[in-house]
Design an enzyme around this catalytic site. Structure first.
Site, PDB file in Angstrom:
ATOM      1  N   THR A 138      20.282 -14.353 -15.609  1.00  0.00           N
ATOM      2  CA  THR A 138      21.027 -13.835 -14.367  1.00  0.00           C
ATOM      3  C   THR A 138      21.701 -15.328 -14.001  1.00  0.00           C
ATOM      4  O   THR A 138      21.110 -16.166 -14.012  1.00  0.00           O
ATOM      5  CB  THR A 138      20.138 -13.466 -13.139  1.00  0.00           C
ATOM      6  OG1 THR A 138      20.955 -12.838 -12.207  1.00  0.00           O
ATOM      7  CG2 THR A 138      18.715 -14.142 -12.786  1.00  0.00           C
ATOM      8  N   HIS A 161       2.553 -15.487 -16.723  1.00  0.00           N
ATOM      9  CA  HIS A 161       1.764 -16.686 -17.127  1.00  0.00           C
ATOM     10  C   HIS A 161       0.642 -15.784 -17.783  1.00  0.00           C
ATOM     11  O   HIS A 161      -0.195 -16.508 -18.524  1.00  0.00           O
ATOM     12  CB  HIS A 161       1.313 -17.011 -15.899  1.00  0.00           C
ATOM     13  CG  HIS A 161       0.738 -18.491 -16.253  1.00  0.00           C
ATOM     14  ND1 HIS A 161       0.653 -19.162 -17.522  1.00  0.00           N
ATOM     15  CD2 HIS A 161       0.400 -19.597 -15.378  1.00  0.00           C
ATOM     16  CE1 HIS A 161       0.226 -20.410 -17.541  1.00  0.00           C
ATOM     17  NE2 HIS A 161       0.000 -20.719 -15.921  1.00  0.00           N
TER      18      HIS A 161
END
Length: 394
Positions: free
Chosen positions: A309, A365
């Site tokens: 993006t 994560h």
């Protein structure tokens, strides 16, 4: 001859939608291929063309939920278009007759004028006129009645307080963003990239590139190419969680975010790792144009393994992009700013002005460790800062 207008299939995963707006009116003559109505799904808004030429008849109104294959009207090839009805003449209201004039003495008499004392018969006529009275002193503030409060005007029907229903696309965007926040352990890491060599390469070859390929050479293709190479070296960044398993993709399908008037959509470039800069630029331009024109298909918005993006087109200097769930990572590009940087030159270290961009990588994560995320972003930086590697290492 009449031909039915049906809701077309717009992707394997889409079974229903909302007939959002009719772009033509019943009775209009339309030509084959003319956009008839907008179909709004939970992934995209697409325009549906006329299947043939003729006069339009509508059987399903705007705002109705429809299913794939449902008939919503028909085209009559032999019909005659309806002429617009002439506007009815507006009659002027007759003037209201004036009421009887008020007597002059009554009209002139003030409301606060003192009234004569009431006395019967001749005694009243013989009485001398009363002396004018002094006005009474105003009552103390504590006993004075409060001044009347003017009523507040009614709130306008439109404006800041207007309630507008969310479109299906906006609701889906909201759901996916909340889902991404609640379903992942998102973390972001940052770096900056020196774009001087990309700027020089574009300036040198942009005209020749456009003549040869019919498309302009932008910045996005360099980043898409760099990301595919980095993903090939660190495949965990493109993996996703499915239950208790990690799923590694067999195709490098990269999504590029596009801002439209109805929200952000992320069309997917299939097999981006197999495309050169010219093919990438053509794919990006085509997908972006069709997304803004509401001609993108929902299947072209699904299946990506990584997204990019660019908030820099709106002036953003730095941000932390949200994951395009269930993907595990997204790269955020930002505005290019000329800033002083230290570089090694022939005479040693020197300060020079370079076109710099901050990069942000948001990652899940649960799958990607910090070492892997930082290494991936550093690799993208190295490839973009030395763009000839994109051709040598591809």
């Amino acid at each position: 001859m009449k031909k039915d207008i049906t809701v077309p299939s717009v992707g394997e995963s889409v079974t229903q939608g909302i007939l959002a707006t009719w772009l033509k009116t019943a009775g209009d003559r339309v030509e084959e291929g003319t956009d008839l109505f907008e179909l709004e799904t939970d992934k995209a808004t697409v325009t549906v063309p006329a299947p043939s030429s003729g006069v339009l008849a509508i059987s399903v109104g705007a705002g109705t939920e429809v299913t794939i294959g449902q008939v919503v009207g028909f085209i009559d090839a032999d019909g005659v278009a309806q002429a617009a009805a002439p506007a009815a003449p507006v009659k002027e209201a007759a003037p209201k007759p004036a009421g009887p004039p008020r007597p002059a003495a009554q009209a002139a008499q003030p409301a606060s004028a003192p009234q004569p004392a009431s006395a019967p018969g001749p005694a009243a006529a013989a009485s001398p006129p009363a002396a004018p009275q002094r006005p009474a002193a105003p009552p103390p503030a504590a006993t004075r009645p409060p001044a009347p409060v003017a009523p507040r005007p009614a709130a306008p029907a439109t404006g800041p307080g207007q309630r507008v229903p969310m479109t299906n696309l906006r609701k889906r965007i909201a759901e996916r963003l909340v889902e991404a926040q609640h379903s992942t352990a998102s973390l972001s890491t940052f770096n900056e990239v020196n774009l001087q060599k990309v700027v020089d390469l574009r300036a040198r070859y942009k005209e020749e590139f456009e003549r040869a390929h019919g498309v302009k050479l932008g910045f996005m293709s360099f980043f898409v190419k760099a990301c595919t190479l980095a993903l090939g070296e660190m495949p965990v960044v493109s993996a996703r969680i499915d239950g208790e398993d990690l799923v590694y993709p067999d195709s490098m399908d990269v999504g590029v975010a596009v801002s439209t008037e109805r929200g952000l959509v992320v069309p997917v470039i299939r097999g981006a790792d197999r495309l050169g800069l010219a093919e990438l630029e053509r794919s990006i331009a085509d997908l972006a144009a069709r997304a803004r024109d509401r001609k993108i298909l929902p299947d072209e918005l699904t299946g990506g393994v990584f997204s990019i993006t660019n908030g820099g087109v709106f002036g953003s200097m730095l941000s932390t992009p949200l994951l395009n769930y269930p993907q595990s990572a997204i790269l955020g590009m930002h505005a290019i700013q000329r800033r002083p940087v230290a570089e090694e030159g022939p005479a040693g270290e020197q300060v020079v002005i370079r076109p710099m961009m901050y990069l942000a990588l948001t990652y899940d994560h649960r799958i990607i460790d910090g070492r892997e995320a930082v290494t991936f972003l550093k690799r993208v930086k190295e490839l973009v800062e030395d763009p000839w590697r994109l051709f040598i290492e591809a």
